[in-house]
Design an enzyme around this catalytic site. Structure first.
Site, PDB file in Angstrom:
ATOM      1  N   GLY A  45    -124.545 -42.303  39.650  1.00  0.00           N
ATOM      2  CA  GLY A  45    -123.720 -42.166  38.463  1.00  0.00           C
ATOM      3  C   GLY A  45    -123.748 -43.355  37.534  1.00  0.00           C
ATOM      4  O   GLY A  45    -122.916 -43.476  36.640  1.00  0.00           O
ATOM      5  N   HIS A  67    -112.899 -65.009  56.937  1.00  0.00           N
ATOM      6  CA  HIS A  67    -112.024 -64.003  57.569  1.00  0.00           C
ATOM      7  C   HIS A  67    -111.810 -64.282  59.053  1.00  0.00           C
ATOM      8  O   HIS A  67    -110.948 -63.674  59.677  1.00  0.00           O
ATOM      9  CB  HIS A  67    -112.557 -62.586  57.342  1.00  0.00           C
ATOM     10  N   ASP A  85    -123.352 -56.176  38.607  1.00  0.00           N
ATOM     11  CA  ASP A  85    -122.713 -54.895  38.877  1.00  0.00           C
ATOM     12  C   ASP A  85    -123.165 -54.331  40.203  1.00  0.00           C
ATOM     13  O   ASP A  85    -122.983 -54.990  41.207  1.00  0.00           O
ATOM     14  CB  ASP A  85    -122.884 -53.881  37.758  1.00  0.00           C
TER      15      ASP A  85
END
Length: 378
Positions: free
Chosen positions: A211, A284, A239
């Protein structure tokens, strides 16, 4: 109009049955995980791959090791794996189902971008058993023992050091995941212009099928940005994908030629000064206090080299797609990280440790699936 007693009872019964379904669905969730583990243990993705990406059950059986009496059971296993999207299925000749590789199972075969070792680690007995007594673990004071130590009597790093089998499983899993994300991040390094054009064309097809989106490239553009030779200029297009081309140092005209030959319509060069530190899925594992210490050391390091920024590749809970599977995976992974007293942080939690470490600002770029790029500026 008020419901009759019969209508009211029927509505209540359906609500109770729906509630039972929800609880059963949660309870059976581990069966999906174990079905995937069985597929990996039996090398079913490889069997399908060896038949050109699609295979019937009899064809799969020729490539895997199982007792002939279990063939009907294998069909039931494949039904779960197709329902959950690991494989595709369609009717073949004589109504024999034909199983195919999906984008997910293609990540389980071949030598490039193969996540099988990471999933094998995650689905293995050592990791899974860390959660058997999670309820009891909640009755103990933090920070020790972690659920992993509570289950196995020692920290994960200690077990990896003293158990060669688990140590190899752990190392292979971590290398596979790191290689996967870096293949996304640095995929074009060392390639010629012609090869770069081919790869970028494939990326263009990929983003079109999803898309739209952009390609991200990290590299030096000769002559762009500051003329100060003491600084490193890194160029970024942001992106959907991110790539690092580390072969020849190309100027803008050379980049333009590659990008346009690959079929892209435009590009934008954004000079970013002095990228000095990259931290990939490390923070993390650590408490806020330890993360602050690590980031402070990074800040000192880039300051000693004339400035720059820190790039963190990690999860930001709530960042990125609002798709239910995306959000659920982030939240589940946060709970999973408790097994070593780690955590996946949301933006407010990241902001807290970033500013406590003395940085002035940050930018979150959710372009790595459930993970993000976090740029941190002094």
């Amino acid at each position: 109009m008020a419901l009759s007693k019969k209508q009211h009872t029927s509505t209540d019964q359906q609500a109770v049955l729906d509630a039972q379904l929800l609880l059963w669905h949660h309870t059976m969730g581990y069966v999906k995980s174990m079905a995937l583990k069985a597929a990996l243990d039996l090398s079913i993705p490889d069997a399908v791959h060896q038949h050109g990406g699609s295979a019937t059950l009899p064809q799969i059986v020729t490539k895997v090791t199982l007792h002939p009496s279990k063939i009907p059971c294998l069909r039931r296993l494949m039904r779960v794996l197709t329902l959950t999207g690991v494989f595709s299925v369609h009717a073949g000749g004589d109504d024999e189902p034909v199983y195919g590789l999906t984008p997910a199972s293609r990540l389980l075969v071949g030598s490039g971008m193969n996540v099988t070792p990471f999933l094998t680690l995650m689905l293995g007995t050592v990791f899974v058993s860390s959660f058997f007594d999670l309820g009891e673990w909640f009755r103990h004071e933090l920070p020790d023992p972690s659920p992993f130590k509570f289950a196995h009597g020692r920290h994960i790093w200690d077990l990896a050091d003293h158990d060669a089998s688990f140590g190899k499983l752990f190392d292979d899993g971590m290398v596979a995941d790191s290689s996967f994300i870096m293949d996304v991040v640095w995929i074009l390094h060392d390639w010629s212009d012609a090869e770069c054009v081919k790869i970028l064309k494939n990326c263009k097809k990929a983003i079109a099928s999803q898309g739209g989106g952009k390609v991200i490239i990290l590299d030096m553009v000769v002559g762009a940005g500051s003329s100060d030779e003491k600084h490193v200029e890194t160029q970024i297009l942001f992106d959907l994908f991110m790539m690092f081309i580390n072969g020849a140092e190309r100027d803008e005209l050379e980049w333009k030629k590659i990008i346009f030959e690959a079929g892209f319509s435009s590009y934008k060069i954004i000079p970013v000064l002095g990228v000095r530190s990259i931290i990939e899925w490390i923070l993390h594992d650590w408490s806020d206090a330890e993360c602050v210490k690590i980031l402070k050391n990074c800040k000192k390091a880039i300051a000693s080299q004339g400035g720059g920024k820190v790039i963190i590749l990690d999860m930001v809970v709530g960042a990125g797609s609002s798709d239910e599977k995306h959000v659920e995976t982030q939240i589940l992974f946060d709970l999973f990280m408790m097994f070593i007293n780690g955590a996946e942080r949301d933006e407010l939690e990241w902001k807290k440790i970033i500013f406590e470490a003395g940085f002035s600002s940050y930018k979150i770029i959710p372009v790595l699936g459930v993970r993000s790029i976090i740029e941190v500026y002094p």
